[in-house]
Structures are given as structure tokens and as C-alpha cells.
Design an enzyme around this catalytic site. Sequence first.
Site, mmCIF file in Angstrom:
data_model
loop_
_atom_site.group_PDB
_atom_site.id
_atom_site.type_symbol
_atom_site.label_atom_id
_atom_site.label_comp_id
_atom_site.label_asym_id
_atom_site.label_seq_id
_atom_site.Cartn_x
_atom_site.Cartn_y
_atom_site.Cartn_z
ATOM 1 N N ASP A 13 44.582 43.951 31.336
ATOM 2 C CA ASP A 13 43.816 44.573 30.539
ATOM 3 C C ASP A 13 43.748 43.466 28.968
ATOM 4 O OD1 ASP A 13 42.429 46.447 31.737
ATOM 5 O OD2 ASP A 13 44.888 47.666 31.121
ATOM 6 N N LYS A 16 39.657 40.692 29.750
ATOM 7 C CA LYS A 16 38.850 39.037 30.598
ATOM 8 C C LYS A 16 37.613 39.392 30.333
ATOM 9 C CE LYS A 16 41.332 40.708 33.868
ATOM 10 N NZ LYS A 16 42.762 41.412 33.193
ATOM 11 N N GLY A 40 39.306 47.752 35.091
ATOM 12 C CA GLY A 40 38.433 47.981 34.799
ATOM 13 C C GLY A 40 38.101 47.091 33.189
ATOM 14 N N HIS A 41 37.236 46.472 33.232
ATOM 15 C CA HIS A 41 36.741 45.199 32.702
ATOM 16 C C HIS A 41 35.337 45.795 31.652
ATOM 17 C CE1 HIS A 41 38.284 42.047 35.591
ATOM 18 N NE2 HIS A 41 39.188 43.391 35.600
ATOM 19 N N GLN A 221 43.246 41.981 36.866
ATOM 20 C CA GLN A 221 45.020 42.755 36.484
ATOM 21 C C GLN A 221 45.568 41.245 36.034
ATOM 22 O OE1 GLN A 221 43.360 43.446 40.277
ATOM 23 N NE2 GLN A 221 43.021 44.843 39.015
HETATM 24 P P1 GDP Z 1 40.140 43.481 31.183
HETATM 25 O O1 GDP Z 1 40.777 44.800 32.127
HETATM 26 O O2 GDP Z 1 40.775 42.349 30.660
HETATM 27 O O3 GDP Z 1 38.405 43.255 30.565
HETATM 28 O O4 GDP Z 1 41.089 44.351 29.502
HETATM 29 P P2 GDP Z 1 39.637 45.541 29.011
HETATM 30 O O5 GDP Z 1 38.754 46.034 28.756
HETATM 31 O O6 GDP Z 1 40.794 46.209 30.110
HETATM 32 O O7 GDP Z 1 41.044 45.389 28.164
HETATM 33 C C1 GDP Z 1 41.164 45.352 26.386
HETATM 34 C C2 GDP Z 1 40.438 46.091 25.162
HETATM 35 O O8 GDP Z 1 40.367 45.287 24.892
HETATM 36 C C3 GDP Z 1 38.949 46.734 25.753
HETATM 37 O O9 GDP Z 1 38.636 48.109 25.053
HETATM 38 C C4 GDP Z 1 37.981 46.203 24.706
HETATM 39 O O10 GDP Z 1 36.434 46.649 24.722
HETATM 40 C C5 GDP Z 1 39.343 45.319 23.802
HETATM 41 N N1 GDP Z 1 38.500 44.032 23.292
HETATM 42 C C6 GDP Z 1 39.272 43.207 23.724
HETATM 43 N N2 GDP Z 1 38.784 41.939 22.659
HETATM 44 C C7 GDP Z 1 39.296 42.127 21.192
HETATM 45 C C8 GDP Z 1 40.048 42.066 20.523
HETATM 46 O O11 GDP Z 1 39.904 41.090 19.817
HETATM 47 N N3 GDP Z 1 40.168 43.015 19.532
HETATM 48 C C9 GDP Z 1 40.214 44.475 19.077
HETATM 49 N N4 GDP Z 1 40.345 44.940 18.833
HETATM 50 N N5 GDP Z 1 39.855 45.037 21.111
HETATM 51 C C10 GDP Z 1 39.475 44.233 21.821
HETATM 52 P P1 IMO Z 2 42.805 44.487 35.006
HETATM 53 O O1 IMO Z 2 41.705 44.104 35.672
HETATM 54 C C1 IMO Z 2 46.276 46.645 33.524
HETATM 55 C C2 IMO Z 2 48.502 47.754 38.125
HETATM 56 C C3 IMO Z 2 48.567 49.706 37.906
HETATM 57 C C4 IMO Z 2 49.655 49.988 38.775
HETATM 58 C C5 IMO Z 2 49.535 48.599 39.122
HETATM 59 C C6 IMO Z 2 49.517 48.701 40.781
HETATM 60 O O2 IMO Z 2 41.315 45.643 34.356
HETATM 61 O O3 IMO Z 2 43.527 44.465 33.994
HETATM 62 P P2 IMO Z 2 47.436 49.555 42.089
HETATM 63 O O4 IMO Z 2 46.103 50.233 41.414
HETATM 64 O O5 IMO Z 2 46.872 47.978 41.364
HETATM 65 O O6 IMO Z 2 47.632 49.555 43.443
HETATM 66 O O7 IMO Z 2 47.834 49.963 40.842
HETATM 67 O O8 IMO Z 2 49.262 47.904 39.095
HETATM 68 N N1 IMO Z 2 46.700 48.282 37.424
HETATM 69 C C7 IMO Z 2 46.166 47.422 36.619
HETATM 70 N N2 IMO Z 2 46.823 47.131 34.963
HETATM 71 N N3 IMO Z 2 44.979 46.261 34.571
HETATM 72 C C8 IMO Z 2 44.499 46.373 35.294
HETATM 73 O O9 IMO Z 2 43.335 45.972 35.686
HETATM 74 C C9 IMO Z 2 45.364 46.839 36.614
HETATM 75 N N4 IMO Z 2 44.806 47.676 37.864
HETATM 76 C C10 IMO Z 2 46.504 47.410 38.425
HETATM 77 O O10 IMO Z 2 48.383 50.647 36.562
HETATM 78 O O11 IMO Z 2 51.173 49.183 37.889
HETATM 79 MG MG MG Z 3 41.048 46.486 32.175
#
Ligand code: GDP
Ligand code: IMO
Ligand code: MG
Length: 419
Positions: A13, A16, A40-41, A221
Site C-alpha cells: 500500500d 504503487k 488493491g492499487h 504487496q
Molecule cells: P498500492 O497498493 O501500493 O497501490 O497503494 P494503495 O492504493 O493500496 O494505497 C495508497 C493510498 O494512498 C491510496 O488511497 C492512494 O489514493 C493514496 N495516495 C497515493 N499517493 C498519495 C499521496 O502522495 N498522498 C496522499 N495523501 N495519498 C496518496
Molecule cells: P498491495 O498490492 C498490504 C497482507 C495481508 C496479510 C498478508 C497475507 O495493495 O500493496 P494474503 O491475502 O496475501 O495471503 O495476506 O499480506 N497483504 C497486503 N497488505 N497491501 C497489499 O497489497 C497486501 N496483500 C496482502 O494483509 O497481512
Molecule cells: Mg494496496
Amino acid sequence: MKVDVLLGLQWGDEGKGKVVDVLTPRYDVIARFQGGPNAGHTLEFEGQKYVLRSIPSGIFQGDKVNIIGNGVVLDPALFKAEAEALEASGHNLKERLHISKKAHLILPTHRILDAAYEAAKGDAKVGTTGKGIGPTYTDKVSRNGLRVGDILHNFEEKYAQTKARHEEILKSLNYQYDLTELEKEWLAAVEFLKQFTLVDSEHEINNLLVNDKKVLCEGAQGTMLDIDFGSYPFVTSSNTICAGACTGLGVAPNKIGDVYGIFKAYCTRVGAGPFPTELFDETGDKICTLGHEFGSVTGRKRRCGWIDLVALRYAIMLNGATKLIMMKSDVLDTFDTIKACVAYKVNGEEIDYFPYDITEGIEPVYVELDGWKTDMTSMRSENEFPEEFNAYLSFLEEQLGTPITIVSIGPDRAQTIER
Ligand code: GDP
Ligand code: IMO
Ligand code: MG
């Protein structure tokens, strides 16, 4: 031509999805190499927000081809829902989303097994996303899996055998479940999957490289969730590090170009497992609230803490990161002071490397830096950066030995500054 790789350096998270979308115009093809719908991107642009799980984050930029590689595990039902939602919002996928025939299928019974194994672990549960990731990779490695290519020949028989095997295990675990609806939806989604271009992605990608096309590999991840190097057993079931791009796409190690390592200006973790810099006070709550730190897949509250440079140095080493990207610095815009963990104290002794076991007895050693106390969210150039922010960047670059080339100051595509 070589491929570039973009991956998370923390516990996932990091942002990416946002950065892959920003970088996509510079590439011909975007390819996911591991993980599945546990990811979840999130992408935000023009007032719209999208969360992608299995589909690469290059799907919104023009007519770029996106590839789901052999290292990914795919749930046809979740994939169908994701693809239909995108098509409903006007994004045509069929022509430009290619799926490896060697990617493994997540069956409905894999999802049930994931829940059953978690229930059996009780307090020691991993806190998985419940998407069947572990059981699917288990079947892959034990040579019992079903692959996307299997849907093209004698699928019913192969599916029935695998399902029967899973049902035996569920019976032995005495786990109650109802498969009927899940299975109906899933089998319909297998038919839907047949409409896509199913490929041997290793050939496709290597041909692209021979023809000087630019490929960006998108990780899911983060490094600290890697099956080998993460905080085992509180990890995911794939290699999230750069080497995963080699095995998950069929790209040779000498074909890896730049490795973009992404991190947040602080640190988060969702699910169970050790987290040395976790904050249990108002500061942690403030980061969580300002950063909207709730899981994009499960909605779970993310645990928050200060940036951990010991873990980041480890992640940079494992990935050979050549460029760093710092996300979400805007979340710290109002802080008087900011802490960074530069070493760990273990049994009274200070260490600066990532040890075998971080479960207990780790005390972070912090350096405190001045906050910049400026709303940076509308800035568009590094010339506008406050002095304290530049000092924070220089401090991190010195500690991490790698340049920070992009800074993200908000969730929108436009809130991205290159240096
Ligand atoms: P990913 O899994 O690495 O793609 O990241 P996620 O989407 O799960 O989580 C990143 C969260 O931070 C999302 O809700 C994005 O919309 C938000 N986000 C990304 N870059 C920024 C930033 O620079 N500032 C803030 N405040 N939010 C951001
Ligand atoms: P993105 O791509 C954050 C965590 C789960 C759990 C562990 C194992 O959005 O960054 P799984 O379902 O993979 O067997 O769970 O890994 N986990 C993540 N945490 N971002 C993710 O993906 C994750 N995908 C799995 O919360 O601790
Ligand atoms: Mg994510």
C-alpha cells in the site's frame, strides 16, 4: 532493451498504483508479475477514483497493452467484476489486456480454504485478505494447481478433481461452508475469461524487448511481505521482490533495468505480524486519519508508525533499487517534528541491519527532524519545497544511499513531482 520494475519497499500500500499510472506514458507495456486480488492499487485522476486488484495500473493511459504475467494468481470471478466495472466506465479492455496461460487460477474452494486455515490458526492467524492467495500458491508449488490455459481443454474434469481434493481437506478441518453461489458465479466468469487474449507472456515480453519496446513491471504487496525475506510467517505467498519479476514474467536477470522502490514518508501495515516502529498513541491515530489509512480491499484499519530506515535499507539491498519514490509526505505537512528509525536496539545492543527475528525485543532508535509545517499539496515543482522538507529528503537519501527521484504530495495523478 531492458524492463524497469516498480515495487513496494514496505508492507504494501505504498502507492504503487498511482505511480505506475503516472509513469505509463513513458512505456509501451505494463505487466503485473505476482500476487493477485489481495492487491488493491488506487488511482485518482480527473475527480475519479479507481481501485485495481488484478488488472495492471497502466490500463487508463491511452491504448497501452497491459499483461497479467504467469506469476500472478487470478480469480476469474473477481477479475470479471473488475473488468466489467472498467468497461462500464468506458475503458475497453479486451484488445489490450493479455493474460498468461501459465497464471494459476484461484478457485472458490481456495478462498474457503484460506478462511478455514485462518480459523484453524486462531490467535496466530496471519490476517490474510481472504482471497485464497496462500492455498492457490500452495497448489502451484505442490503441482496440483489449475492454470488459465487449462480453461481451454477438458476444464470440467480438471476442475472437478481439484474441487474434490479441496473438499476432502475442508472435511478434515471440519469447516462449514456453502459453495453453491460462489461456484455458479465463478464458472460463469471462466467463460468470460475466454474472451480475453490468452498468451505465453514470456515470449510476448521478450519479443517486445528485442523490438526495443519499453516494459514496466508492476509489483504487488511489498518487500516486507515477501515469502522468503518478509516477517515470516506474517507474509504473503509470493516473491514480492525484484527477482519475482524474473520468475513471474520470464525475464532474465540481466534484462532488469531501473528498479523503482516506493515507500511512504512514514510506515503502515495491515494484518498481523511484527512492526517495529508501530505507534499506539495519538501520533499513530493522526497519521491514520490524515493518511486515510484503511485497506483498499478489505477496508481494515492500517497500523501506522514512523519510517523504518533499517527495514528500508534491507529492502533496497534485496531489490537493487536504483531510484526511490517517496509517497504521502503531505500526510506529515502539519507535524512539528518527524521521527525516523535509524537503528534497532536488541538486548541493549544497537544494530543497523535487519535481523532474523523482529517479533520481540526490538526497540527503534530514532532521529528527530524538524517538520516543514507547510501545505505542500498544490506545489508543482521542487523549487517550491520548504527548506525543512529538502533537509528531510537529503537525510533519507544519505541514510538510504539511493536518490529519491519522485515525490508524491497527494493522491491525484497531478500531485507528483519529479526531481
Ligand atoms: P498500492 O497498493 O501500493 O497501490 O497503494 P494503495 O492504493 O493500496 O494505497 C495508497 C493510498 O494512498 C491510496 O488511497 C492512494 O489514493 C493514496 N495516495 C497515493 N499517493 C498519495 C499521496 O502522495 N498522498 C496522499 N495523501 N495519498 C496518496
Ligand atoms: P498491495 O498490492 C498490504 C497482507 C495481508 C496479510 C498478508 C497475507 O495493495 O500493496 P494474503 O491475502 O496475501 O495471503 O495476506 O499480506 N497483504 C497486503 N497488505 N497491501 C497489499 O497489497 C497486501 N496483500 C496482502 O494483509 O497481512
Ligand atoms: Mg494496496
